[in-house]
Motif scaffolding. Sequence first.
Motif, PDB file in Angstrom:
ATOM      1  N   UNK A  92       0.779  -1.330  -0.027  1.00 24.34           N
ATOM      2  CA  UNK A  92      -0.198  -0.167  -0.022  1.00 24.34           C
ATOM      3  C   UNK A  92       0.869   1.216  -0.217  1.00 24.34           C
ATOM      4  N   UNK A  93       0.251   2.348   0.404  1.00 19.15           N
ATOM      5  CA  UNK A  93       0.703   3.770   0.075  1.00 19.15           C
ATOM      6  C   UNK A  93       2.036   3.811   1.142  1.00 19.15           C
ATOM      7  N   UNK A  94       1.708   3.401   2.571  1.00 14.18           N
ATOM      8  CA  UNK A  94       2.687   3.614   3.471  1.00 14.18           C
ATOM      9  C   UNK A  94       3.842   2.907   3.056  1.00 14.18           C
TER      10      UNK A  94
ATOM     11  N   UNK B 126       5.431  -8.579  -2.654  1.00 11.24           N
ATOM     12  CA  UNK B 126       4.782  -9.585  -3.594  1.00 11.24           C
ATOM     13  C   UNK B 126       4.144  -8.926  -4.897  1.00 11.24           C
ATOM     14  N   UNK B 127       3.838  -9.515  -5.953  1.00  6.96           N
ATOM     15  CA  UNK B 127       3.144  -9.061  -7.033  1.00  6.96           C
ATOM     16  C   UNK B 127       1.614  -8.897  -6.638  1.00  6.96           C
ATOM     17  N   UNK B 128       1.225  -7.417  -6.633  1.00  4.73           N
ATOM     18  CA  UNK B 128      -0.124  -7.293  -6.328  1.00  4.73           C
ATOM     19  C   UNK B 128      -1.224  -7.341  -7.445  1.00  4.73           C
ATOM     20  N   UNK B 129      -2.600  -7.543  -7.062  1.00  4.82           N
ATOM     21  CA  UNK B 129      -3.420  -7.925  -8.141  1.00  4.82           C
ATOM     22  C   UNK B 129      -3.914  -6.400  -8.549  1.00  4.82           C
TER      23      UNK B 129
ATOM     24  N   UNK C 204       6.658 -13.687  -6.631  1.00  2.46           N
ATOM     25  CA  UNK C 204       5.232 -14.291  -6.704  1.00  2.46           C
ATOM     26  C   UNK C 204       4.145 -14.290  -5.627  1.00  2.46           C
ATOM     27  N   UNK C 205       5.018 -14.423  -4.344  1.00  3.30           N
ATOM     28  CA  UNK C 205       3.997 -14.632  -3.145  1.00  3.30           C
ATOM     29  C   UNK C 205       4.761 -13.983  -2.070  1.00  3.30           C
ATOM     30  N   UNK C 206       3.886 -13.756  -0.797  1.00  7.23           N
ATOM     31  CA  UNK C 206       4.388 -13.460   0.480  1.00  7.23           C
ATOM     32  C   UNK C 206       5.414 -14.314   1.133  1.00  7.23           C
TER      33      UNK C 206
END
Length: 274
Positions: free
Chosen positions: A19-21, A43-46, A63-65
């Motif tokens: 996110x922004x933070x 991770x790659x975001x939707x 790819x993932x967390x």
Amino acid sequence: MDIVPIPADTYKLGFIGAGKMAESIARGAVRSGVIPASRIFTASHTNSSRRDAFQSFGVSLLPSNDDVVRESNVVIFSVKPQVVKDVVVKLKPLLTKNKLLVSVAAGVKLNDLQEWAGHNRFIRVMPNTPAAVGEAASVMSLGGAATEEDANLIATLFGSIGKIWKADEKYFDAVTGLSGSGPAYVYLAIEALADGGVAAGLPRDLSLKLASQTVLGAASMVTSTGKHPGQLKDDVTSPGGTTIAGVHELENGGFRGTLMNAVVAAAKRSRELA
């Protein structure tokens, strides 16, 4: 098990949540030279705009967390408070004591974070939204196994987006009421000053610029001179002059008491939500 020091010059930084933070922290760290973008992961975001934001300054998308945690020495949880438990618990098998864990999730206490992660090498940080322009006011509190070296590393990292202080976690609700919610109070004050300028005859655009710069300059006077705000106020209020007439109106309106009440009310609400 002994705590393995985090190598300050070569550590890898992972963000759980994009996110922004998280973006503000990552951008500030890269811009200030604290850590190169090549050692930062998320991770790659939707949401394609979130992916683009991080890729625009060189952050690697994995790819993932799970992959982010595996790759990183320092892991920052920057997700919404209502989902942080599920996220931490899901990643728990990968959250070894060799990793320094950090949370910027508002209202989520260290005891809970440490329980969900399975260890207490955790640091909780409360930044605020001016992090986006490198002027955050942040406070951190250390978990049971976080070392002074860990604290120094995080102080340097968050120092790249503003100023940071260390405090006991018991003060965090008050911190939320003051610096967490405080930018909104100041925006209201700037808007009101600008409206006052318009009421006094100034063009809207000029009035807003003057109001914004006046607040910025006054804040800089407090931080730069070390003088008490009351002394600085007295320095510009000459007997029978314009400023004391304005201050008198603010006192009649309960200006100081209203601001104090706002901080107390926000701190109370923070305790309720926690």
